[in-house]
Design an enzyme around this catalytic site. Sequence first.
Site, PDB file in Angstrom:
ATOM      1  N   ARG A 367       0.843  -1.185   0.000  1.00 29.19           N
ATOM      2  CA  ARG A 367       0.000   0.000   0.000  1.00 29.19           C
ATOM      3  C   ARG A 367       0.885   1.244   0.000  1.00 29.19           C
ATOM      4  O   ARG A 367       2.031   1.212   0.456  1.00 29.19           O
ATOM      5  CB  ARG A 367      -0.883  -0.013   1.254  1.00 29.19           C
ATOM      6  N   HIS A 368       0.374   2.347  -0.520  1.00 29.68           N
ATOM      7  CA  HIS A 368       1.098   3.613  -0.549  1.00 29.68           C
ATOM      8  C   HIS A 368       1.422   4.092   0.856  1.00 29.68           C
ATOM      9  O   HIS A 368       0.862   3.635   1.848  1.00 29.68           O
ATOM     10  CB  HIS A 368       0.272   4.671  -1.281  1.00 29.68           C
ATOM     11  N   HIS A 553      -3.112   0.261  -3.359  1.00 30.73           N
ATOM     12  CA  HIS A 553      -3.967   0.739  -2.267  1.00 30.73           C
ATOM     13  C   HIS A 553      -4.201  -0.366  -1.234  1.00 30.73           C
ATOM     14  O   HIS A 553      -3.810  -1.519  -1.442  1.00 30.73           O
ATOM     15  CB  HIS A 553      -5.291   1.231  -2.853  1.00 30.73           C
TER      16      HIS A 553
END
Length: 636
Positions: A367-368, A553
Amino acid sequence: MAEAETQLYARVMNKVKNRSTRSFLDPLLSLGFPAHTAQKALAATGQKTVEEATKWLHSHCNDPSLDDPIPQEYALYMCPSGPLNDKFQEFWKESRKQCGKNKAHENFPHITLSDFFTCEDQKVDCLYEALKRTGDRFLNRIPSIIYLSLHSSTSYLGFFVNDSPASIIKEFAAAFASEASALADCHVKPSTKQLHLTLAHKFYPHHQKTLEQLAKGINPRQNCQWTATLYSRDMRFVHYQTLRALFQYKPQNIDELMLNAGDLIYVDRSQQIDISDGWVIGTSHRTGCRGFLPENYTEKADESDTWVKHREYVFGQRLGQLPKNESELCAGQNGEVHNTSAKNVTKMLALQLSQNIAVRRGLLVMRHGERVDQVFGKSWFQQCLTADGKYQRADLNFPATLPKRKDGIKNYEYDPPVSCCGIFQSRLIGEALLEKEVMVSCVYSSPALRCIQTAQHVLEGLKLEQKMKIQVEPGLFEWTKWEANKVIPSFMTLAELTEATYNVDTSYRCSVPLSSLVPSESYEDYVSRCSAVITQIVSSSASDVGTILIVAHGSSLDAFTRPVLRLPVRESSDFAHLVRKILRKTLNQDQTLPRISFAEAWQGSDVILLPMNSMINFLLTATGEEVGFLFFKVRT
């Protein structure tokens, strides 16, 4: 060896194993411990040594329930040992590796002879005597080979005991129940079901053939010494979930729980309402104390990990031969029984790092980094706008500047950047991957700016920012139904990204064009898109050696890995619940994450977990676990 000698040796061994424990109680009493707490400690540790019982008492000195007259719950099992048990353990390991965890992995290989029953602590010696007397009576009757027949269905796989030995074993269980009632005043209910040894239970139907194939490698007529064994558990926590601490945690507040790596924690999921996200209330198996703990410091443990092995009666044991795998089901510290297929993650890491493993293809989904709107709220953009509409840094955690966009800075409201902490996290990840010699062969990113920024800074940490370009794939964007604006955000173009010095690949041809993303797509369309995109990415990199890095995400940790693992799609409600557990809403909550080296947690051969000191979470999906972890790596 003559049959009479075999029986004599078994009697001698079982007499030694079931010796009186009065000699254990007296030293505890001489140390000043009250009789009822000393007996409680002995029962909780399996009455093995005075040292273990003493250590238990010191660990539980602050246990609020120490003086409560709550007995242990006991059960009688028939357990295999020797070559046959070796095969069962091999099946446990391979089935978990190839098909993920199922209900059978919660316990060790066994045939259930009784339901759980209670026995007062001061009468446990009598329970041991009941087992010994019953074993002596049936020593000549229990067959040396117990014939087993394999049975399989869409949700169950196991061996059923053939009728002839089953009737004798049931007689043994009934006789033990009578002896336990007479000697220890225990109400024991012998098992009335068809006797069986479960190999797999409540697994995905599409794993049935694989499990059956693994089970065919077990010869049920192999040499085996069967033992009738007493196990106990704490009856207060029967319906609780058991967690194992991965890292040490020192309490910051009086209502928090001290954790040592390896501690087992009981958690009642029904009591977790209105608790801060990322925290749970639990009771320590080691100390008996209760308090708050950060859930992302833990992993799910097996149900039997907190069970205590007490006494066993060995049938048909040969002279001079002890069970090969006695250590595999022996009582550890505090009498805990551990299933050897559940490897300690740190030991597994040391083992794998010590081997010179050739580079293999792999998939790393992350995920970012921390996004500004999750730290400062939806109004973050208004906080940064000056009267003339220009960006101004309102907090040191805001980015110093924002890249230029042709449509103006207004589009940052729905395509936010990462915070300064997010930049630090991302670079730290890259440095850790470099330190552990993870060879990244290509990088794909969602078109969201926060993902591209994360990928860029990961590459900087890997020292690959000038050598490797980021391939921006619109198909990696999150489920559009969750977009607050109900429209697809206006992302930065490749030209704008290049001008802002992001090293993106302008020649890359995406699998899903940006124009194909539709607002409020259905869950079915989303998972179909994810499956198609990940299949295309993996197949297009078939000739590459190394690891494919995907930066996307929170939902991507599940949606892009299940197709690779050939796992069925989750129900939409389960998926939403899972993703909510991944996300963190405030910086303070994320500060509970472990500050440790990346080298401290590898698990299994199919999934590799790399923990970090950041707000990004990681998720172990291959075993069906919902654990807070950062990376998901799938061997391909």
